[in-house]
Design an enzyme around this catalytic site. Sequence first.
Site, PDB file in Angstrom:
ATOM      1  CG  ASP A  25      34.910  35.518  47.844  1.00 14.54           C
ATOM      2  OD1 ASP A  25      33.834  35.706  47.261  1.00 14.54           O
ATOM      3  OD2 ASP A  25      35.432  36.347  48.615  1.00 14.54           O
ATOM      4  CE  LYS A  68      29.546  30.901  47.391  1.00 12.81           C
ATOM      5  NZ  LYS A  68      30.871  31.302  47.893  1.00 12.81           N
ATOM      6  N   GLY A 120      29.473  37.652  45.223  1.00 16.27           N
ATOM      7  CA  GLY A 120      30.065  37.957  43.919  1.00 16.27           C
ATOM      8  C   GLY A 120      30.535  36.634  43.353  1.00 16.27           C
ATOM      9  CG  HIS A 121      28.383  33.629  43.225  1.00 15.37           C
ATOM     10  ND1 HIS A 121      27.250  32.912  43.503  1.00 15.37           N
ATOM     11  CD2 HIS A 121      28.884  33.976  44.437  1.00 15.37           C
ATOM     12  CE1 HIS A 121      27.083  32.826  44.816  1.00 15.37           C
ATOM     13  NE2 HIS A 121      28.053  33.478  45.406  1.00 15.37           N
ATOM     14  CD  GLN A 158      26.753  35.636  51.488  1.00 10.97           C
ATOM     15  OE1 GLN A 158      25.673  35.153  51.741  1.00 10.97           O
ATOM     16  NE2 GLN A 158      26.927  36.462  50.480  1.00 10.97           N
ATOM     17  CB  THR A 209      31.063  42.027  46.244  1.00 10.75           C
ATOM     18  OG1 THR A 209      30.437  40.840  45.781  1.00 10.75           O
ATOM     19  CG2 THR A 209      30.013  43.066  46.557  1.00 10.75           C
ATOM     20  CE  LYS A 226      41.453  31.267  43.007  1.00  4.63           C
ATOM     21  NZ  LYS A 226      41.031  32.627  43.353  1.00  4.63           N
TER      22      LYS A 226
HETATM   23  P1  GDP Z   1      32.329  32.444  44.592  1.00  3.48           P
HETATM   24  O1  GDP Z   1      31.878  33.656  45.317  1.00  3.48           O
HETATM   25  O2  GDP Z   1      32.403  31.238  45.470  1.00  3.48           O
HETATM   26  O3  GDP Z   1      31.557  32.174  43.340  1.00  3.48           O
HETATM   27  O4  GDP Z   1      33.837  32.726  44.158  1.00  3.48           O
HETATM   28  P2  GDP Z   1      34.384  34.097  43.507  1.00  3.48           P
HETATM   29  O5  GDP Z   1      33.959  34.160  42.103  1.00  3.48           O
HETATM   30  O6  GDP Z   1      34.101  35.256  44.391  1.00  3.48           O
HETATM   31  O7  GDP Z   1      35.948  33.872  43.655  1.00  3.48           O
HETATM   32  C1  GDP Z   1      36.584  32.795  43.096  1.00  3.48           C
HETATM   33  C2  GDP Z   1      37.657  33.323  42.130  1.00  3.48           C
HETATM   34  O8  GDP Z   1      38.520  32.277  41.784  1.00  3.48           O
HETATM   35  C3  GDP Z   1      37.090  33.847  40.825  1.00  3.48           C
HETATM   36  O9  GDP Z   1      37.902  34.872  40.343  1.00  3.48           O
HETATM   37  C4  GDP Z   1      37.156  32.620  39.924  1.00  3.48           C
HETATM   38  O10 GDP Z   1      37.254  32.961  38.537  1.00  3.48           O
HETATM   39  C5  GDP Z   1      38.442  32.000  40.392  1.00  3.48           C
HETATM   40  N1  GDP Z   1      38.500  30.535  40.293  1.00  3.48           N
HETATM   41  C6  GDP Z   1      37.524  29.619  40.498  1.00  3.48           C
HETATM   42  N2  GDP Z   1      38.039  28.363  40.422  1.00  3.48           N
HETATM   43  C7  GDP Z   1      39.355  28.506  40.154  1.00  3.48           C
HETATM   44  C8  GDP Z   1      40.422  27.579  39.992  1.00  3.48           C
HETATM   45  O11 GDP Z   1      40.277  26.364  40.080  1.00  3.48           O
HETATM   46  N3  GDP Z   1      41.668  28.105  39.755  1.00  3.48           N
HETATM   47  C9  GDP Z   1      41.884  29.453  39.669  1.00  3.48           C
HETATM   48  N4  GDP Z   1      43.112  29.888  39.447  1.00  3.48           N
HETATM   49  N5  GDP Z   1      40.893  30.344  39.816  1.00  3.48           N
HETATM   50  C10 GDP Z   1      39.662  29.874  40.063  1.00  3.48           C
HETATM   51  P1  IMO Z   2      30.315  34.981  48.023  1.00  5.70           P
HETATM   52  O1  IMO Z   2      28.914  34.489  47.778  1.00  5.70           O
HETATM   53  C1  IMO Z   2      33.252  36.383  50.933  1.00  5.70           C
HETATM   54  C2  IMO Z   2      31.706  38.725  54.314  1.00  5.70           C
HETATM   55  C3  IMO Z   2      32.059  40.195  54.401  1.00  5.70           C
HETATM   56  C4  IMO Z   2      32.043  40.386  55.909  1.00  5.70           C
HETATM   57  C5  IMO Z   2      30.880  39.492  56.341  1.00  5.70           C
HETATM   58  C6  IMO Z   2      29.569  40.238  56.533  1.00  5.70           C
HETATM   59  O2  IMO Z   2      30.879  35.743  46.876  1.00  5.70           O
HETATM   60  O3  IMO Z   2      31.189  33.889  48.516  1.00  5.70           O
HETATM   61  P2  IMO Z   2      27.783  41.255  54.856  1.00  5.70           P
HETATM   62  O4  IMO Z   2      27.910  42.315  53.816  1.00  5.70           O
HETATM   63  O5  IMO Z   2      27.323  39.946  54.346  1.00  5.70           O
HETATM   64  O6  IMO Z   2      26.984  41.712  56.045  1.00  5.70           O
HETATM   65  O7  IMO Z   2      29.292  41.053  55.408  1.00  5.70           O
HETATM   66  O8  IMO Z   2      30.737  38.527  55.332  1.00  5.70           O
HETATM   67  N1  IMO Z   2      31.076  38.316  53.034  1.00  5.70           N
HETATM   68  C7  IMO Z   2      31.683  37.583  52.105  1.00  5.70           C
HETATM   69  N2  IMO Z   2      32.954  37.123  52.020  1.00  5.70           N
HETATM   70  N3  IMO Z   2      32.354  36.068  49.971  1.00  5.70           N
HETATM   71  C8  IMO Z   2      31.079  36.493  50.045  1.00  5.70           C
HETATM   72  O9  IMO Z   2      30.129  36.089  49.177  1.00  5.70           O
HETATM   73  C9  IMO Z   2      30.704  37.324  51.123  1.00  5.70           C
HETATM   74  N4  IMO Z   2      29.559  37.922  51.488  1.00  5.70           N
HETATM   75  C10 IMO Z   2      29.795  38.511  52.656  1.00  5.70           C
HETATM   76  O10 IMO Z   2      33.326  40.443  53.848  1.00  5.70           O
HETATM   77  O11 IMO Z   2      33.208  39.839  56.470  1.00  5.70           O
HETATM   78 MG    MG Z   3      32.528  35.609  45.714  1.00  3.69          MG
END
Ligand code: GDP
Ligand code: IMO
Ligand code: MG
Length: 448
Positions: free
Chosen positions: A13, A16, A40-41, A220, A298, A329
Site C-alpha cells: 500500500d 504503487k 488493491g492499487h 504487496q 482491498t 504521502k
Molecule cells: P498500492 O497498493 O501500493 O497501490 O497503494 P494503495 O492504493 O493500496 O494505497 C495508497 C493510498 O494512498 C491510496 O489511497 C492512494 O490514493 C493514496 N496515495 C498515493 N500517493 C499518495 C500521496 O502522495 N499522498 C496522499 N495523500 N495519498 C497518496
Molecule cells: P498491495 O498490492 C498490504 C497482507 C495481508 C496479510 C498478509 C497475507 O495493495 O500493496 P494474503 O491475503 O496475501 O495471504 O495476506 O499480507 N497483504 C497486504 N498488505 N497491501 C497489499 O497489497 C497486501 N496484500 C496482502 O494484510 O497481512
Molecule cells: Mg494496496
Amino acid sequence: MPASVVLGAQWGDEGKGKAIDQLANESNWAVRFQGGNNAGHTIVLGDTTLKLHQIPSGVTSTHCNLVLGDGMVVDPWVLEEELDRWHSLTKERPEGKRLFISERASVILPFHRMYDSADKVVGTTGRGIGPAYRDRIERVGIRFVDIPFVIDDSDKIDETVSRMNMQLDSVGVNKKIGRKDFIADLKWIMDRFGDAIRPTGAMIDNALKNGENVLLEGAQGAMLDIDQGTYPFVTSSVTSRANATHGAGIHPGHVENCFGISKAYTTRVGNGPFPTELPYDTGPGNHMAMVGHEFGTTTGRPRRTGWLDMVSLRDSHRINGYTGIVLTKLDVLGGLDELNICTGYDLDGQIIDCMPTSSHDLARCKPIYEIHQGFPALKEQEWIDMAELSRSDRKGFEVLPETALSYVRRIEELSGIPIVSIGIGPDRRASIASLGGPFDVDPEVTTF
Ligand code: GDP
Ligand code: IMO
Ligand code: MG
C-alpha cells in the site's frame, strides 16, 4: 527503455498504483507478475478513483497492453467484476484485445477463498491467495491453460473435488464443493476468458525485441515477501525484483530500472511485528491514519501506522537494488511538529542495523530514532499547486518547504538511493519529480 520494475518497498500500500499510472503513458505493456486480488492499487484522476485488484494499473493509458502474468494467482470472478466496473466507466472491454491472462497463471477457485477464511494467524486478506499458491507448489493446482483438459478428465475432477472437500473439513469449514458446480465454474471461465488466455511470456519477449517499453508492476511489498519478509506474517509469493521478470516469463537482463515505492512513514495491515508502530488512537500515529486515510483498499481494515523505518528500507534495498525511490504521502506528515526516522534497532541491549530473521526477535526490537523538524499542513489543492509550480518553473524538489526538503534529503542520505519522485497527494498531478528523471512526465496527458 526496456523493462522497469515498480515494487512496494515496505509492507504494501505504498502507492504503487499511482506510480504505475504515471509511467504507463511512456510504456507499451504493464504486467502484474505475482500475487492476485489481495492487491488493491489506487489511481486518482480528478474526481475518478480507480481501485484495481488484478487489472494492471497501466489500464489508464489506452495504448498500454495489460498482462496478468505467469506468476499470478487470478480470481476470474473478481476479474469479471473489475472489468465490468471498467466498462461502465469507459465503455471499453479490453479483455482479449489489450488485456491478456497468462496460460501459466493459476486459477483461484471458490475453494481457495473458503479455505483462506479459516486463517487465524496471519490476518490474510481472505482472498484465497495462500491456498492457491499452496496448490501450485503441491502441483495439484489448475493453471488457465489446463482448464479444458481438466473439464475432459473425469478422474481429475473427482480427485480434485474430493481433495478440496477433505481439506475444507480439516479446517472446520462446513461448506462443500459440488462436482457439477466445479465443472460449471471451469466452463464459465473458458467461456468468459478463453479469448484472453495467451502465452504472455513470449508476447512480452517479442515486444522487448521490438524495442517496446515494459512495466513490471509489483504487488504487496518487500517485507511481505515469502522468502525475505517477516515470515510467517507475509504473503505467499515472491514480491521482489528477482521474481519480476521470472513471474512475467522473461529474463532479468531486460531490467533497466527498479523503483522502490515507500511512504514517508510506514503502514502495515494484518498481523506481525512492526518496530516503529505508533499508538493508533492518539498522537502522530492517529494523525497518519486519519490524514492519510489509512484503510486497506482491498479489505477496508485500518492500517497500522508508524515512523519511517530505515532499517527495513535498507533490507528492502539489499534484496531489490532500487535505482530510485518514489517517496509517497509526504503531504500526510504536514502539521506534525517533529518527524522521526528509525535508523537502527535495539535488540536486548544490542544495537543492530538490519532486521533480525525471526519475527520473535523483530517483535522485541526497539526503534532508535533521529528527530527532524516538521513542516506545516497544507490543503490538497495547495499541494497540487506546488507540484504544478515545480513542473512549470522546472524547480524539482526545491518547491518543498525547507524542513520537508531536508527530511527528504536525509532519507536519500540514509538509504543511499536517489529519490526520483515525491508524492504530495493522491491525485496523479500531486507529485514532484526529480528534474529529468523517469517521473518527469506530463501528468495532463489524457488517457481514457
Ligand atoms: P498500492 O497498493 O501500493 O497501490 O497503494 P494503495 O492504493 O493500496 O494505497 C495508497 C493510498 O494512498 C491510496 O489511497 C492512494 O490514493 C493514496 N496515495 C498515493 N500517493 C499518495 C500521496 O502522495 N499522498 C496522499 N495523500 N495519498 C497518496
Ligand atoms: P498491495 O498490492 C498490504 C497482507 C495481508 C496479510 C498478509 C497475507 O495493495 O500493496 P494474503 O491475503 O496475501 O495471504 O495476506 O499480507 N497483504 C497486504 N498488505 N497491501 C497489499 O497489497 C497486501 N496484500 C496482502 O494484510 O497481512
Ligand atoms: Mg494496496
